[in-house]
Write a protein that holds these residues in place. Structure first.
Motif, mmCIF file in Angstrom:
data_model
loop_
_atom_site.group_PDB
_atom_site.id
_atom_site.type_symbol
_atom_site.label_atom_id
_atom_site.label_comp_id
_atom_site.label_asym_id
_atom_site.label_seq_id
_atom_site.Cartn_x
_atom_site.Cartn_y
_atom_site.Cartn_z
ATOM 1 N N GLU A 108 -29.184 42.185 3.620
ATOM 2 C CA GLU A 108 -29.839 40.889 3.400
ATOM 3 C C GLU A 108 -30.826 40.597 4.528
ATOM 4 O O GLU A 108 -31.961 40.153 4.279
ATOM 5 C CB GLU A 108 -28.796 39.763 3.364
ATOM 6 N N GLN A 152 -23.168 40.747 -5.612
ATOM 7 C CA GLN A 152 -23.937 40.570 -4.376
ATOM 8 C C GLN A 152 -24.972 41.679 -4.216
ATOM 9 O O GLN A 152 -26.096 41.441 -3.780
ATOM 10 C CB GLN A 152 -23.005 40.560 -3.168
ATOM 11 N N ASP A 154 -26.400 43.398 -6.626
ATOM 12 C CA ASP A 154 -27.490 43.152 -7.592
ATOM 13 C C ASP A 154 -28.449 42.087 -7.080
ATOM 14 O O ASP A 154 -29.657 42.193 -7.264
ATOM 15 C CB ASP A 154 -26.924 42.737 -8.956
ATOM 16 N N ALA A 155 -27.884 41.053 -6.458
ATOM 17 C CA ALA A 155 -28.732 40.001 -5.890
ATOM 18 C C ALA A 155 -29.641 40.579 -4.814
ATOM 19 O O ALA A 155 -30.796 40.161 -4.687
ATOM 20 C CB ALA A 155 -27.864 38.883 -5.313
ATOM 21 N N HIS A 158 -32.650 42.314 -6.357
ATOM 22 C CA HIS A 158 -33.632 41.382 -6.919
ATOM 23 C C HIS A 158 -34.485 40.740 -5.824
ATOM 24 O O HIS A 158 -35.573 40.257 -6.103
ATOM 25 C CB HIS A 158 -32.956 40.283 -7.748
ATOM 26 N N GLU A 159 -33.985 40.762 -4.557
ATOM 27 C CA GLU A 159 -34.746 40.184 -3.451
ATOM 28 C C GLU A 159 -35.899 41.095 -3.034
ATOM 29 O O GLU A 159 -36.846 40.636 -2.420
ATOM 30 C CB GLU A 159 -33.836 39.953 -2.239
#
Length: 160
Positions: A108, A152, A154-155, A158-159
């Motif tokens: 992240e 999480q 997958d998120a 997408h970022e």
């Protein structure tokens, strides 16, 4: 000097008194920073894994904030240092979920870096290797945890 096996050391420790064991542990803690960090984890943080993960994330935040983003070369060096720290902190905890959570957090933070890591082949490859590593670690967990962590993951994709 011949280094003994863990089994032999364990047998020898059984014959030591409580005071001798205490003295050995304190001497280990004084000898090397990693030993001291492991003793700190075992004594003070192992009972609260979520708190441990939060404290590790704070130390990772400090490393990300202190990163020199003027050059991809400096970013690469700092990112490798952060990954080494994650490996060390993950080894202290015997829980697989700790490493997964730390690696997800790492990815992240990588996505939020400016200039973007995806414009540099080396940094992008480091990121992709961590994603593959996370997928591999998730696959051995319980189905419910797999689902939560895959959401999480997958998120994260997408970022990008």
């Amino acid at each position: 000097m011949k280094i003994e096996s863990i089994v032999t050391i364990k047998k020898e420790l059984k014959h030591r008194s409580q005071d001798e064991l205490l003295e050995l542990c304190l001497r280990l803690g004084k000898f090397k920073k990693e030993n001291k960090a492991l003793l700190t984890y075992l004594l003070f943080e192992s009972h609260d894994e979520d708190g441990y993960i939060a404290s590790v994330k704070l130390s990772l935040d400090a490393l990300f904030e202190g990163m020199n983003t003027d050059s991809y070369f400096y970013m690469k060096k700092t990112i490798r240092k952060i990954l080494r720290e994650i490996r060390v902190y993950s080894r202290y905890s015997l829980k697989k979920t700790t490493e997964i959570e730390l690696l997800l957090y790492f990815c992240e933070q990588m996505n939020m870096l400016r200039p973007s890591i995806h414009k540099n082949t080396t940094l992008s490859n480091i990121y992709e290797r961590q994603i593959l590593s996370i997928k591999k670690k998730i696959s051995v967990l319980h189905e419910d945890l797999q689902y939560d962590y895959n959401v999480q993951l997958d998120a994260l994709s997408h970022e990008v």
